[in-house]
Design a protein around this motif. Structure first.
Motif, PDB file in Angstrom:
ATOM      1  N   ILE A 185      34.340  51.999  29.708  1.00 50.76           N
ATOM      2  CA  ILE A 185      35.503  52.296  28.848  1.00 50.76           C
ATOM      3  C   ILE A 185      36.266  51.008  28.543  1.00 50.76           C
ATOM      4  N   GLU A 186      36.388  50.185  29.596  1.00 49.80           N
ATOM      5  CA  GLU A 186      37.114  48.920  29.421  1.00 49.80           C
ATOM      6  C   GLU A 186      36.463  48.086  28.316  1.00 49.80           C
ATOM      7  N   GLN A 216      34.494  49.143  25.947  1.00 47.32           N
ATOM      8  CA  GLN A 216      34.707  49.775  24.638  1.00 47.32           C
ATOM      9  C   GLN A 216      36.087  49.426  24.089  1.00 47.32           C
ATOM     10  N   LEU A 217      37.042  49.517  24.989  1.00 48.25           N
ATOM     11  CA  LEU A 217      38.422  49.227  24.585  1.00 48.25           C
ATOM     12  C   LEU A 217      38.548  47.812  24.035  1.00 48.25           C
ATOM     13  N   THR A 218      37.919  46.879  24.779  1.00 49.57           N
ATOM     14  CA  THR A 218      37.983  45.474  24.334  1.00 49.57           C
ATOM     15  C   THR A 218      37.421  45.338  22.919  1.00 49.57           C
ATOM     16  N   THR A 246      39.700  46.970  20.426  1.00 44.43           N
ATOM     17  CA  THR A 246      40.903  46.158  20.212  1.00 44.43           C
ATOM     18  C   THR A 246      40.583  44.955  19.315  1.00 44.43           C
TER      19      THR A 246
END
Ligand code: GDP
Length: 417
Positions: A385-386, A388-390, A393
């Motif tokens: 998830i991290e 993906q978030l990066t 963003t």
């Protein structure tokens, strides 16, 4: 004449084999008891909210507490048992009295025992009677009182009367020997009932025969029955009233050989309970009357005694020899039959409780592994998830940048127009 106490330090007696073994196994069961109780506390500690042990696990281990308690109760009461048989007036009661060094059981004409009498140690200083199945204690001070009490209670031939006698007055009682006197085998045909009720747990049988006659069919029949119900019973044969031989010294050896051969034959070939060699060690020629008299004198008890017949010392030595062999036999046999079973059960209980603890340990370990695995998966998911978030963003930043640029561009275009 106050009661004569027996010498408490009887460490040489073969009975000590049983006494020591009993102490040891009792001590071991105290440890097993502690171990089981510790296991129960542990189970409680890891059950409930912690949920490592289930209520069933706790109940399983708890059940062993009462099992161990029950075995400890039986162990405390375990004793060595000897039963005396023979025809009426052969001298069974006199033999028992001589072994106990005192006139405890009534004997002689008019006092034929018509029920079973079990003499055992009393933990208090009192002597008392109790019939089987009743809690009522009948105090007795003397032999004649005992005789009267027995007559007055109109006992059935097959009933059992417990005679409790202070342990400290008799070495045998102190060392947990229980002696059973029986009605004469000639008096009653209920041999099967007798054996089933009172003899199945006997460690030793003593046939009190009359040296003035040969072994009777009734006596033999009884032991035939015993040996069909009990495998390899330990049987001793006492040829009692051997003092009668003193009046005919010329036939003494001849009569003795004849009796001895018949007895050996009976034990080894008829009953097949031992080899002829072993049987020789089980046959004795004694005078219970003389032995009792000698012991009463040693204790400085009043006796109305005639002069003892010739050869009384030899007969007395043979009586002492019988006692020694009897003590060896009864203590070894009782240890084997009574304690072997308990120690097997003790081992099984310890193993079962250990297995229950192991099972709880294993399920706790399994749970730990599962939780670690769950954590690892969660960790992986979080990392994804991290990532993906990066990415998202970054893309959004680019987009915003581009939008800002295009807006700026548009604004500057508008301004320049
Ligand atoms: P029980 O019926 O088998 O218990 O026999 P008792 O012990 O009551 O003895 C019966 C009678 O025989 C009593 O009067 C005893 O004193 C006597 N008696 C016992 N043993 C001997 C013995 O070795 N020699 C002699 N001469 N008499 C004995």
């Amino acid at each position: 004449n106050g009661p004569v106490r027996v010498n408490m330090a009887n460490v040489d007696s073969p009975l000590q084999i049983f006494v020591r073994a009993k102490k040891k196994i009792n001590d071991i069961f105290v440890e097993i008891d502690d171990y089981v109780k510790d296991a129960v506390s542990f189970m409680h500690a890891v059950s409930g909210e912690k949920g490592i042990a289930t209520p069933q696990d706790v109940a399983n281990v708890e059940a062993y507490v009462s099992k161990v308690q029950a075995i400890r109760e039986v162990l405390k009461r375990d004793h060595m048992k000897v039963a005396f048989f023979g025809r009426t007036s052969n001298g069974k009661s006199t033999v028992i009295n001589a072994m106990l060094h005192d006139k405890i059981l009534p004997s002689g004409i008019g006092h034929t025992t018509n029920c079973f009498l079990q003499v055992e140690g009393s933990d208090t200083n009192e002597a008392f009677l109790r019939t089987d199945g009743s809690e009522e204690k009948l105090n007795v001070q003397s032999v004649s009182q005992l005789g009267h009490a027995l007559c007055a209670s109109r006992l059935q031939e097959c009933s059992l009367v417990h005679v409790y006698w202070p342990r400290e007055l008799c070495a045998l009682l102190r060392d947990d020997v229980v002696l059973v006197d029986s009605p004469g085998v000639d008096v009653t045909p209920n041999l099967d009932e007798w054996i089933d009720q009172y003899c199945l747990d006997a460690d030793v049988f003593v046939l009190v025969a009359n040296a003035e006659s040969t072994l009777m069919v009734t006596e033999k029949n009884f032991f035939h029955k015993v040996s069909t119900k009990i495998s390899q019973p330990n049987i001793f044969i006492l040829n009692n009233r051997w003092d009668a031989s003193a009046s005919e010294p010329e036939y003494l050896d001849q009569v003795r050989t004849q009796h001895a051969n018949r007895c050996v034959d009976f034990l080894s070939r008829e009953l097949r309970v031992c080899s002829p060699k072993e049987a020789e060690e089980r046959i004795f020629f004694i005078s219970a009357k003389e032995a009792l008299l000698t012991r009463m004198r040693e204790r400085e008890k009043p006796v109305s005694s005639p002069i003892l017949a010739d050869g009384h010392q030899v007969r007395y030595f043979e009586f002492v020899d019988f006692e020694r062999k009897f003590e060896e036999c009864i203590s070894q046999s009782a240890v084997r039959t009574k304690f072997a079973q308990h120690s097997r059960r003790g081992k099984n209980i310890a193993a079962d409780v250990m297995a229950a603890l192991e099972q709880v340990y294993n399920s706790a370990t399994d749970r730990k592994t599962t939780m670690v695995e769950k954590q690892r998966l969660l960790h992986e998911q979080l990392s994804a998830i991290e990532e993906q978030l990066t990415t998202i963003t970054r893309q959004m930043k680019d987009k915003i940048n581009r939008m800002v640029e295009s807006v700026e561009h548009k604004v500057s275009l508008t301004l320049s127009q």
